[in-house]
Scaffold this active site. Structure first.
Site, mmCIF file in Angstrom:
data_model
loop_
_atom_site.group_PDB
_atom_site.id
_atom_site.type_symbol
_atom_site.label_atom_id
_atom_site.label_comp_id
_atom_site.label_asym_id
_atom_site.label_seq_id
_atom_site.Cartn_x
_atom_site.Cartn_y
_atom_site.Cartn_z
ATOM 1 N N GLU A 60 31.772 -65.676 25.711
ATOM 2 C CA GLU A 60 32.776 -67.153 26.042
ATOM 3 C C GLU A 60 34.034 -66.641 26.253
ATOM 4 O OE1 GLU A 60 28.728 -68.155 24.430
ATOM 5 O OE2 GLU A 60 30.457 -67.077 23.548
ATOM 6 N N PRO A 266 23.883 -51.741 21.287
ATOM 7 C CA PRO A 266 23.529 -52.976 20.707
ATOM 8 C C PRO A 266 24.248 -54.248 20.712
ATOM 9 C CG PRO A 266 23.150 -51.088 19.349
ATOM 10 C CD PRO A 266 24.205 -50.623 20.422
ATOM 11 N N ARG A 267 23.571 -55.359 20.937
ATOM 12 C CA ARG A 267 24.506 -56.539 20.847
ATOM 13 C C ARG A 267 25.154 -56.713 19.541
ATOM 14 N NH1 ARG A 267 26.921 -60.179 24.281
ATOM 15 N NH2 ARG A 267 26.876 -62.223 23.362
ATOM 16 N N GLY A 310 33.854 -54.690 22.785
ATOM 17 C CA GLY A 310 34.570 -54.902 23.739
ATOM 18 C C GLY A 310 34.813 -53.864 24.717
ATOM 19 N N ASN A 336 24.735 -61.032 30.177
ATOM 20 C CA ASN A 336 25.454 -61.323 31.064
ATOM 21 C C ASN A 336 25.309 -60.144 32.188
ATOM 22 O OD1 ASN A 336 27.202 -61.867 33.305
ATOM 23 N ND2 ASN A 336 29.109 -61.492 31.702
ATOM 24 N N LEU A 338 26.444 -59.934 35.129
ATOM 25 C CA LEU A 338 27.393 -59.996 36.204
ATOM 26 C C LEU A 338 28.416 -58.643 35.614
ATOM 27 C CD1 LEU A 338 28.620 -63.514 36.248
ATOM 28 C CD2 LEU A 338 27.306 -62.289 37.932
ATOM 29 N N GLU A 339 28.489 -58.046 34.505
ATOM 30 C CA GLU A 339 29.302 -57.211 33.984
ATOM 31 C C GLU A 339 29.116 -55.826 34.775
ATOM 32 O OE1 GLU A 339 29.047 -57.184 29.630
ATOM 33 O OE2 GLU A 339 30.499 -58.514 29.363
#
Length: 427
Positions: A60, A266-267, A310, A336, A338-339
């Site tokens: 977000e 990893p997330r 990041g 996502n 789109l990255e």
């Protein structure tokens, strides 16, 4: 209703406190700020009427980043403050917008919310996606702030719950002046749970306007360190249970492409060490981003563990193939796509992508994504790596779809203009 809600929330917080204590790094970070202690760095904005944006986590924060820049250009007299819920989102917000502009969102208790409203005195409160905090919305509106929900979405999983409690949410959503939904489906779902029809509009998805990786040096360092001709497979935002499957597919890939490199991200940061142990347990060469220097030997035949926050969006740019995680195992709902798409990188994802259903549908209809299962993952990697024609076509389709659906930031900014000018007149 609000008294009962606050009482139930306070009880829930007390009952769940022992569980929070078991994971202090994740849930107790910034606890003083969450309880209403406004950090000194936020005191004294230039004048009443600032813009307060709330973005839950990293995704977000990235989504609203371009909007923040455009708001600062269009309304330089209105400082923009950004709150987050998660620690990873907070770190990114502070790094992107400055320590004096970022803070943890207060718990939705009157005393905590009022403390921030007293200091910030916002003219506009803007919440990203599905953050419907009753006390925050009500008290901000009571103080005279305009309230907007931007990039709004109602997930498949959340919609039945919201609709079941429509009697409650219709009153909460009455405090919102403007809803800007990602899609027609999200707009209709907002109306179905009680949002006033005339306040709901479709502006598109802000994530299509994010151009990730600006100012990052890691991607360029990796590009220099991975030899030409060595495939680079970037697996981003992976969830528990996926890493084993991805590492297995990579071991199969190494049989045909022994110099290939996997970048594994990893997330959640708390999983970095566990995933590192898993890589080594499989006998694979582990290179950790936190311990790596670009002057070391070339990266070949190894797993590069991206144990940082990041940097993933930029790293996708070096990929021969990208796999976007949280999608091979049920329950997460994907992340996502789109990255990598923005760079024209071929994108693969698993079948569980309900959190990004509309974006994935767009890419499926435009032949800009390949959906795999745990059984077909390795085979698709080898097929695309062995034939540059289809691989290039897939990547170019992804880039074109990304560019064709941009523009949500401009539409959002235009829709917010009446609210922003209204608050300027008030202050």
């Amino acid at each position: 209703m609000y008294i009962l809600y606050s009482l139930l929330l306070a009880i829930a917080l007390l009952v769940s406190l022992p569980w929070w204590m078991l994971r202090p790094g994740k849930y107790l970070a910034g606890i003083a700020e969450r309880l209403g202690r406004v950090p000194d760095r936020l005191h004294g904005p230039a004048e009443p009427g600032c813009i307060w944006i709330h973005a839950v986590s990293v995704g977000e924060v990235l989504a609203v980043s371009h909007l923040v820049s455009e708001l600062s250009k269009s309304f330089p007299q209105r400082p923009v403050f950004l709150s987050t819920t998660t620690a990873t989102g907070q770190r990114l917000a502070r790094a992107s917008f400055g320590e004096s502009r970022a803070f943890y969102v207060p718990l939705d208790l009157g005393v905590a919310v009022k403390a921030y409203l007293n200091v910030l005195r916002p003219g506009l409160l803007m919440l990203a996606e599905t953050e419907f905090w009753p006390n925050l919305l009500r008290l901000a509106r009571k103080r005279g702030a305009a309230v907007a929900i931007v990039n709004a979405r109602i997930s498949d999983r959340s919609f039945p719950r919201y609709r079941r409690f429509r009697w409650f949410f219709s009153r909460v959503l009455a405090e919102v002046d403007l809803f800007l939904a990602q899609t027609d489906v999200d707009a209709q779902r907002l109306r179905d749970i009680g949002a006033a029809t005339e306040r709901v509009h479709v502006s598109g998805n802000l994530k299509f306007d994010v151009r990730g990786g600006a100012g990052s040096t890691l991607a360029e360092e990796l590009r220099r360190s991975i030899p030409s001709g060595s495939p680079a497979i970037v697996c981003g935002s992976t969830a528990e249970g996926e890493d084993e499957l991805l590492l297995g597919a990579f071991q199969e890939t190494l049989k045909n492409y022994p110099s290939a490199v996997m970048v594994l991200a990893p997330r959640h940061p708390e999983r970095f060490d566990r995933v590192g142990d898993l890589i080594q347990a499989r006998g694979l060469t582990l290179v950790r981003r936190s311990a790596w220097t670009p002057t070391a030997s070339p990266l070949t035949g190894c797993v590069f563990l991206l144990d940082s926050v990041g940097e993933l969006a930029a790293v996708y740019s070096v990929a021969s193939l990208a796999f976007v995680g949280g999608s091979l195992v049920p329950g997460v709902g994907g992340h996502n796509i789109l990255e990598p798409a923005q760079y024209g990188v071929p994108v693969l994802t698993g079948p569980h992508t309900f959190n990004f259903r509309e974006i994935v549908n767009i890419f499926q209809q435009g032949s800009g994504i390949v959906t795999v299962t745990s059984a077909t993952l390795g085979g698709e990697w080898l097929r695309l790596l062995s034939d540059p024609g289809p691989r290039h076509k897939l990547g170019e389709a992804a880039r074109e779809l990304f560019l064709n659906h941009s523009g949500a930031t401009a539409r959002t900014l235009q829709a917010l203009q009446p609210l922003l000018h209204r608050t300027i007149e008030k202050t």
